[in-house]
Design a protein around this motif. Structure first.
Motif, short mmCIF file in Angstrom:
data_model
loop_
_atom_site.label_atom_id
_atom_site.label_comp_id
_atom_site.label_asym_id
_atom_site.label_seq_id
_atom_site.Cartn_x
_atom_site.Cartn_y
_atom_site.Cartn_z
N THR A 209 0.84 -1.20 0.00
CA THR A 209 0.00 0.00 0.00
C THR A 209 0.88 1.25 0.00
OG1 THR A 209 -1.71 -1.15 1.28
CG2 THR A 209 -1.85 1.25 1.19
N LYS A 211 0.74 5.34 0.79
CA LYS A 211 -0.07 6.38 1.47
C LYS A 211 0.56 7.74 1.17
CE LYS A 211 -3.15 8.28 4.17
NZ LYS A 211 -2.89 9.69 3.76
N CYS A 516 -10.96 -1.57 1.22
CA CYS A 516 -10.82 -0.60 2.31
C CYS A 516 -12.19 -0.01 2.63
CB CYS A 516 -9.83 0.51 1.93
SG CYS A 516 -10.41 1.54 0.56
N HIS A 540 -4.67 6.56 -0.48
CA HIS A 540 -4.10 5.21 -0.51
C HIS A 540 -4.09 4.66 -1.94
CE1 HIS A 540 -5.82 5.60 3.60
NE2 HIS A 540 -4.69 5.00 3.95
N TYR A 542 -3.57 0.78 -3.46
CA TYR A 542 -3.52 -0.62 -3.02
C TYR A 542 -3.07 -1.52 -4.16
CZ TYR A 542 -6.57 1.42 0.54
OH TYR A 542 -7.10 2.22 1.52
#
Length: 546
Positions: A209, A211, A516, A540, A542
């Motif tokens: 992931t 961020k 999520c 985010h 993913y």
């Protein structure tokens, strides 16, 4: 990552070691002569010192003859070898070294008395120890002094350093995502054969992931390059970044990213796309501008400012990378020439935002998808298929739940009649078309993603041939879609960040993955491996794999 330069002499030394280990003595000598670089390294220093201390001079000479050693230390070495040859009654060998070796020739010119003593020693019929070892010196003490002197001039290098370093470089590039793991690499050309696409498997496991920091730093768009080496993201704050999809980390092998000098636009980056050769990246921003970047250097090749009067929502290159197709919030579709920087063609007909644009494989047609829904509720222009040469609209399709997939596009009259009936009887709401995705295994078909619970496969002539539907109601409409490498699976991601996977042949839903708790923004698929990437509105990104 530090940017330390590699010394050219070190590169030559690696080649010299390779030549020596493969007994290519003539080439070794020629390279040393031309480059003036010597190879003062040995595989094992202890072994060399033992050879000196035990008088194994043939082994010693093989290792030091191509080294760069101070003259005084060479004088000591060759003098001792000549002395020991005389002591062993090897007069002929001693005479050859005395008269033909370069170090002794230098000794004769620079230290006449010392050379004269050597010549006298060789000329005597019997070995004279006092002449050979004056002042209480011994054979062993002289060997020890020579060994200690040479030990300071040489370094130890493991064998096969050139091949070992090349192997380490390839492993590092695999770790960085530059090369696919276990993929063949043409070291001479510096290229890797196109990776064979994997057999399709459902990507449902989040393995990494990203961020982004800050409230405005979420990815508006993400896209893989056709060769699968790059994943590019464009963010709300205007930055464009290239990622390693294997590790989920920024590609620091790209010098400009290692130096924190990212590609960037003045406004939010809404859309990205790569050229067919993966060397160029085109970006569109919220202020109507388009930029074309060179991926390896991060330099901007062309700016189209403004390309549209409002935000650019979708961009793509034509087959040879000479043109860019774009769609916009201003409801238009345009073709731009990269050489001239001018608009070559403009298509009008949508009455709302254009969300996705696409060139047909043969570059003769343009596909566009829109949020249009203001004129005819059941017959919105979604998507439009244009003729790129005449800019005339060939087909207008309205993807909708329950569509009759057995029939192709109808005529305008019957279409208008059926539309009126549809509005009157079922009051179908317009479905915004979010994206159109090409199918690599069937160039005449595209995947159409509508903001509903249904995805469609449509032909270039506008015929809907397959639908994929989940049964959820509100809050789970698709926002984006992609296909697997072998085009056997279709992925769609809902607003609720649930990833749905359908089997193309059967149309059945075979997997649901909750990624999520935030709202999904987009989805893209790797062209060669079973990896899909989703991004949300909370910063985010993913990475999912099978």
């Amino acid at each position: 990552m530090s940017d330390n330069a590699i010394e050219s002499d070190d590169v030559i030394r690696l080649i010299l070691q390779f030549l020596r280990e493969n007994n290519l003595e003539r080439t070794l000598g020629a390279l040393q002569k031309e480059s003036s670089v010597t190879f003062n390294t040995v595989d094992n220093k202890d072994n060399l010192l033992q050879d000196i201390n035990h008088g194994r001079w043939d082994a010693v000479l093989r290792q030091v003859q191509n080294m760069k050693i101070p003259p005084m230390k060479l004088y000591d070495l060759y003098e001792q070898i000549i002395i020991e040859m005389v002591e062993m009654n090897e007069q002929n060998t001693a005479k050859v070294l005395l008269r033909r070796s370069q170090p002794i020739e230098s000794l004769r010119e620079n230290q006449v008395d010392r050379y004269a003593k050597l010549e006298e020693l060789v000329a005597r019929p019997k070995f004279d120890a006092k002449l050979a070892y004056p002042d209480g010196a011994t054979k062993e003490s002289r060997r020890k002094i020579i060994a200690e002197g040479l030990a300071d001039e040489i370094t130890v290098v493991p064998p096969s350093r050139l091949l070992a370093l090349l192997g380490q470089c390839l492993k590092w590039q695999q770790h960085q995502g530059i090369l696919a793991p276990d993929n063949a690499y043409d070291l001479f050309r510096g290229t890797v054969p196109e990776q064979k696409a994997e057999d399709d498997a459902v990507a449902s496991q989040v393995y990494s992931t990203i961020k982004f920091p800050g409230k405005k730093a979420y990815a508006e768009t993400a896209v893989f390059s056709p060769n699968g080496q790059y994943l590019a993201t464009g963010t709300m704050d205007g930055f464009i970044e290239i990622w390693n999809y294997i590790t989920g980390k920024l590609r620091k092998d790209l010098k400009y990213q290692a130096e924190d000098s990212l590609m960037a636009m003045d406004n939010s980056v809404i859309c990205l796309n790569f050229s067919g050769d993966s060397q160029l990246l085109v970006s569109g921003s919220n202020d109507g501008k388009i930029a074309v970047w060179k991926v390896q250097t991060g330099t901007c090749q062309r700016r189209l400012s403004p390309a549209h009067s409002q935000g650019v929502t979708s961009v793509c290159f034509n087959k040879d990378g000479s043109q860019v197709l774009s769609g916009s919030y201003d409801q238009t579709v345009k073709i731009h020439g990269l050489r001239s920087g001018k608009t070559l063609k403009e298509f009008r007909g949508h009455s709302s935002f254009v969300n996705s644009v696409l060139f047909s494989t043969d570059n003769t047609r343009v596909l566009s998808a829109s949020s249009d829904g203001t004129v005819k509720v059941s017959q919105i222009l979604l998507p439009l298929v244009w003729d790129a040469k005449t800019t005339s609209c060939l087909h207008t399709i309205t993807p909708q739940s329950g569509a009759d997939i057995s029939k192709g596009p109808s005529s305008s009259a019957s279409s208008a009649s059926s539309s009126a009936a549809a509005v009157a009887t079922s009051a179908l709401a317009n479905q915004t078309v979010q994206a159109i995705v090409p199918l690599s295994k069937n160039i005449d078909q595209v995947l159409v993603c509508t903001k509903s619970n249904t995805l469609y496969i449509m032909t270039m002539r506008g015929q809907i041939v397959k639908t994929f539907t989940h049964q959820k109601k509100t809050g789970s409409d698709f926002v984006s879609a992609t296909v697997s490498p072998q085009c056997e699976l279709v992925y769609g991601i809902g607003e609720d960040s649930v990833l749905y996977c359908f089997q193309i042949t059967t149309g059945k839903l075979i997997s649901e993955t909750k990624i999520c708790d935030y709202e999904a923004v987009g989805l893209t698929g790797h062209p060669r491996t079973n990896v899909v990437v989703s991004h949300d509105d909370h910063g985010h990104v993913y990475f999912l794999k099978a």
